[in-house]
Design a protein around this motif. Structure first.
Motif, PDB file in Angstrom:
ATOM      1  N   ILE A  20       0.844  -1.196   0.000  1.00  0.00           N
ATOM      2  CA  ILE A  20       0.000   0.000   0.000  1.00  0.00           C
ATOM      3  C   ILE A  20       0.878   1.244   0.000  1.00  0.00           C
ATOM      4  O   ILE A  20       1.847   1.335   0.755  1.00  0.00           O
ATOM      5  CB  ILE A  20      -0.904  -0.005   1.263  1.00  0.00           C
ATOM      6  CG1 ILE A  20      -1.892  -1.176   1.192  1.00  0.00           C
ATOM      7  CG2 ILE A  20      -1.634   1.324   1.422  1.00  0.00           C
ATOM      8  CD1 ILE A  20      -2.669  -1.411   2.468  1.00  0.00           C
ATOM      9  N   THR A  21       0.536   2.207  -0.844  1.00  0.00           N
ATOM     10  CA  THR A  21       1.243   3.481  -0.838  1.00  0.00           C
ATOM     11  C   THR A  21       0.320   4.577  -0.315  1.00  0.00           C
ATOM     12  O   THR A  21      -0.786   4.763  -0.833  1.00  0.00           O
ATOM     13  CB  THR A  21       1.722   3.852  -2.255  1.00  0.00           C
ATOM     14  OG1 THR A  21       2.648   2.857  -2.701  1.00  0.00           O
ATOM     15  CG2 THR A  21       2.420   5.211  -2.259  1.00  0.00           C
ATOM     16  N   LEU A  22       0.774   5.262   0.723  1.00  0.00           N
ATOM     17  CA  LEU A  22       0.066   6.431   1.240  1.00  0.00           C
ATOM     18  C   LEU A  22       0.796   7.666   0.748  1.00  0.00           C
ATOM     19  O   LEU A  22       1.997   7.809   0.991  1.00  0.00           O
ATOM     20  CB  LEU A  22       0.108   6.451   2.773  1.00  0.00           C
ATOM     21  CG  LEU A  22      -0.841   5.527   3.511  1.00  0.00           C
ATOM     22  CD1 LEU A  22      -0.537   5.574   5.011  1.00  0.00           C
ATOM     23  CD2 LEU A  22      -2.273   5.971   3.251  1.00  0.00           C
ATOM     24  N   THR A  23       0.093   8.553   0.074  1.00  0.00           N
ATOM     25  CA  THR A  23       0.721   9.778  -0.412  1.00  0.00           C
ATOM     26  C   THR A  23       0.098  10.970   0.311  1.00  0.00           C
ATOM     27  O   THR A  23      -1.133  11.101   0.358  1.00  0.00           O
ATOM     28  CB  THR A  23       0.518   9.932  -1.931  1.00  0.00           C
ATOM     29  OG1 THR A  23       1.007   8.746  -2.567  1.00  0.00           O
ATOM     30  CG2 THR A  23       1.250  11.158  -2.456  1.00  0.00           C
ATOM     31  N   ILE A  24       0.947  11.811   0.881  1.00  0.00           N
ATOM     32  CA  ILE A  24       0.469  12.980   1.616  1.00  0.00           C
ATOM     33  C   ILE A  24       1.068  14.215   0.963  1.00  0.00           C
ATOM     34  O   ILE A  24       2.289  14.387   0.950  1.00  0.00           O
ATOM     35  CB  ILE A  24       0.890  12.893   3.096  1.00  0.00           C
ATOM     36  CG1 ILE A  24       0.252  11.646   3.727  1.00  0.00           C
ATOM     37  CG2 ILE A  24       0.482  14.156   3.861  1.00  0.00           C
ATOM     38  CD1 ILE A  24       1.053  11.055   4.847  1.00  0.00           C
ATOM     39  N   CYS A  25       0.210  15.066   0.392  1.00  0.00           N
ATOM     40  CA  CYS A  25       0.676  16.296  -0.265  1.00  0.00           C
ATOM     41  C   CYS A  25       0.448  17.453   0.704  1.00  0.00           C
ATOM     42  O   CYS A  25      -0.683  17.700   1.125  1.00  0.00           O
ATOM     43  CB  CYS A  25      -0.090  16.541  -1.548  1.00  0.00           C
ATOM     44  SG  CYS A  25       0.012  15.165  -2.700  1.00  0.00           S
ATOM     45  N   LEU A  26       1.544  18.162   1.032  1.00  0.00           N
ATOM     46  CA  LEU A  26       1.450  19.225   2.026  1.00  0.00           C
ATOM     47  C   LEU A  26       1.108  20.576   1.411  1.00  0.00           C
ATOM     48  O   LEU A  26       0.709  21.506   2.125  1.00  0.00           O
ATOM     49  CB  LEU A  26       2.749  19.328   2.821  1.00  0.00           C
ATOM     50  CG  LEU A  26       3.136  18.061   3.600  1.00  0.00           C
ATOM     51  CD1 LEU A  26       4.496  18.244   4.274  1.00  0.00           C
ATOM     52  CD2 LEU A  26       2.086  17.724   4.644  1.00  0.00           C
ATOM     53  N   GLY A  27       1.313  20.706   0.092  1.00  0.00           N
ATOM     54  CA  GLY A  27       0.939  21.948  -0.581  1.00  0.00           C
ATOM     55  C   GLY A  27       1.701  23.177  -0.123  1.00  0.00           C
ATOM     56  O   GLY A  27       1.141  24.269  -0.037  1.00  0.00           O
TER      57      GLY A  27
END
Lengths: 398, 398
Positions: free
Chosen positions: A365-372
């Motif tokens: 599983i890949t969790l991607t978190i974009c902080l912007g």
């Protein structure tokens, strides 16, 4: 339990390196527990070591010996970490080194000791010293898989990665082994890992390559946030291929490091899932790592992953406590695989439990978190937190 | 599972405070899930709130309302945290407050909302608003135990602490309730906790007392290192006793806070042991806390505690990775209860496995770590990491 498959490719010997793995009965009978690695004179050797203040006796000896000279022998035992053993521990490590040096007729400083296993018990030196002659007569160029098995503790399978690349008509081999399944969060250092190449790499450059490669591999994994007292990672360049190092070779070395690091996590204690936590759009690398580790080490996120529960609230809460100043919740996007979980700090309009469940049911599983808030990117690999993790660590004195 | 006994002393009502707990069917039927607290006009109120960047909608509303004026009503629901719910979440919290304000004929800013439960689902406002009239008619001075039950989520038992002290011939009551069993590492804030006294304490002083008391109680506990999006701790002084605050009263308030914090840990998710980690002889408070949390949050230490395994090597490794500079291993002493485990960085000469096992078999265990480099002391309370912790968090969407 472990995730995915073991390395099944061809194993390329590295000219100038011979290995042996034998049973010396350190803690268990009928178990490979003593590995000897012989490196031909002329090779360069670099190492990084645990930052744990209570580093084990063999770590201190290995660090000092490596500082003094390039190494000719690695002696690695499992079953006993020779950590928390005081002055006696250092004497015991040196006695093992002396035994190798006497047989090989080399300086004792050319022998590096490595130990892994139970902390706080005296090293059974007599058993090790008794096994060393057999280790010498067993040395050969092809015992990689056996050596990978010989350094295992709670690992359920050996970690061995091998690559061969062609550089200017010559072939270069890079082959490495590693161990480690728990007490894994290397801190500017790594678990037990040994990578060898027949490329020619000057010592200073080898050290730099090792630093960069371990930083993007073993220093990006975590099982339980615990940094071992015995972590070491060694990189050896024998120069036998007569190919000088270049960017392509460094890239291949990094590839072997990352594959070994991923192999550790896939076989992490109790692991039923392999998780990639990918943080994007951070202001800098430090804050990306803070977020990645807050998520990767959250027991609540890890148990939700174990349960295949797309409980994105726990991920959001972990991001929120990572300590980033002025984090704008409305800029945050979180994806589970290809599925958008969160946008604007709340559940995505397109998200459904069924979509989330489909991603969560996968083994990897890949969790991607974009902080912007910038262009920095970091990736950390981890495992879930399962009932088996507790069973293994409650049952096993490691 | 939980450790030790629940509070069995007399519960002292606090003049000027009435409570009600009702069933409003927010998530489950036949469960107290809505608590209303009424505070007579003239009381002072102070609060501390989660530092999680993704704090829930009710936290934002409560923080703002409390800043504007002293509060007259607390409305607390379980079953839904109203977190990760965006602008809609704030509107929903305000609608609940407005409903209370309309019935009580107070300003909406005099009502504070609190929510705990599942993150990321919309608050069932209709159910809450429908329950509020019954909550008003149920208000009385003695419903403390019921209110303590009404704020429970994965808690297995209510947390209620009550004290009465005599000050200059007058009696002062201090009674508090709290909830929380997982996602517990308050960060400069606390879990849901409400403490009331009939002493008279000016607002500014009340805030200072709350800061000191929460810092030495709720800010010294950890279950899993996860800081909730909804943590709040409120301290209310009704002034009805006509006794002005003094050091004795502050000390009694701190006592109630600490008892509630300990009660949370004794009922932590899956807890089979209550652990006190006591760090002495640090150079400063910060490094004592770094060591205490490194030990208290180590999954390996916590599983060893679950297994009643006196595996001191894991404790030593956790101390070693706490990040203290120039830590002298030879100055370190570690005790398990009264038994010396480690001195001079290695196992103590007087230590035997039998002695260690005897201490480990207890339900309540104190680990003392002496750093030998100063006079600072800190204490942190935690639980073990058990199979039940995983089962609870893998099965329950919280």
């Amino acid at each position: 339990m472990a995730v995915g498959e073991v390395f099944k490719g061809e194993v390329h010997p590295v000219a100038g390196v011979r290995l042996a793995a034998i049973e010396s009965g350190i803690r268990y009978k009928n178990r490979l527990d003593l590995v000897l690695v012989e490196i031909e004179a002329g090779a360069t050797v670099a190492g990084v070591f645990t930052q744990n203040a209570f580093c084990a006796a063999p770590v201190k000896v290995a660090r000092k010996n490596l500082h003094d000279t390039d190494s000719r022998y690695f002696l690695i035992n499992t079953g006993n970490a020779n950590a928390g053993t005081g002055e006696q521990g250092a004497l015991d490590a040196l006695r093992c080194c002396q035994s190798v040096a006497d047989i090989a007729r080399v300086d004792i400083r050319e022998v590096l000791p490595f130990s892994t296993g139970v902390i706080g018990e005296r090293l059974p030196v007599e058993k090790i010293v008794a096994g060393i002659p057999l280790a010498f007569t067993s040395l050969d160029e092809s015992s990689w898989e056996k050596a990978a098995r010989g350094i295992m503790t709670t690992d359920t399978r050996p970690k061995l990665v091998s690559r061969r690349i062609d550089v200017e008509g010559e072939s270069v081999s890079i082959t490495g082994i590693a161990k480690g399944a728990g007490m894994i969060k290397p801190n500017m250092a790594t678990m037990l890992a040994y990578v060898f190449t027949d490329a020619a790499i000057p010592r200073k450059q080898l050290k730099e390559i090792l630093g960069r490669a371990s930083d993007k591999s073993f220093n990006r994994i975590t099982v339980d946030g615990d940094t071992s007292t015995n972590d070491c990672c060694m990189l050896v360049a024998t120069g036998k291929s007569s190919v000088a190092v270049n960017a392509e070779i460094e890239s291949a070395i990094l590839g072997v490091f990352q594959e070994l690091a991923v192999a550790l996590i896939k076989d992490a204690e109790g692991a039923s899932k392999f998780i990639t936590v990918h943080v994007e759009q951070g202001a800098n690398s430090k804050e990306c790592l803070a977020v990645a580790y807050a998520v990767a080490e959250s027991p609540l996120v890890k148990t939700a992953l174990f349960a295949s529960d797309p409980n994105w609230g726990r991920i959001l809460a972990a991001v929120g406590r990572a300590g980033l100043e002025d984090l704008d919740i409305k800029a945050i996007e979180i994806r589970l695989g290809e599925v958008q979980l969160v946008s604007g700090g709340e559940v995505s309009a397109s998200y459904t439990e069924a979509l989330g469940q489909r991603e969560m049911d996968r083994d990897e599983i890949t969790l991607t978190i974009c902080l912007g808030r910038g262009d920095s990117v970091e990736t950390v690999w981890t495992s879930d937190l399962s009932l088996d993790y507790i069973r293994i660590n409650a049952d096993y004195r490691s």
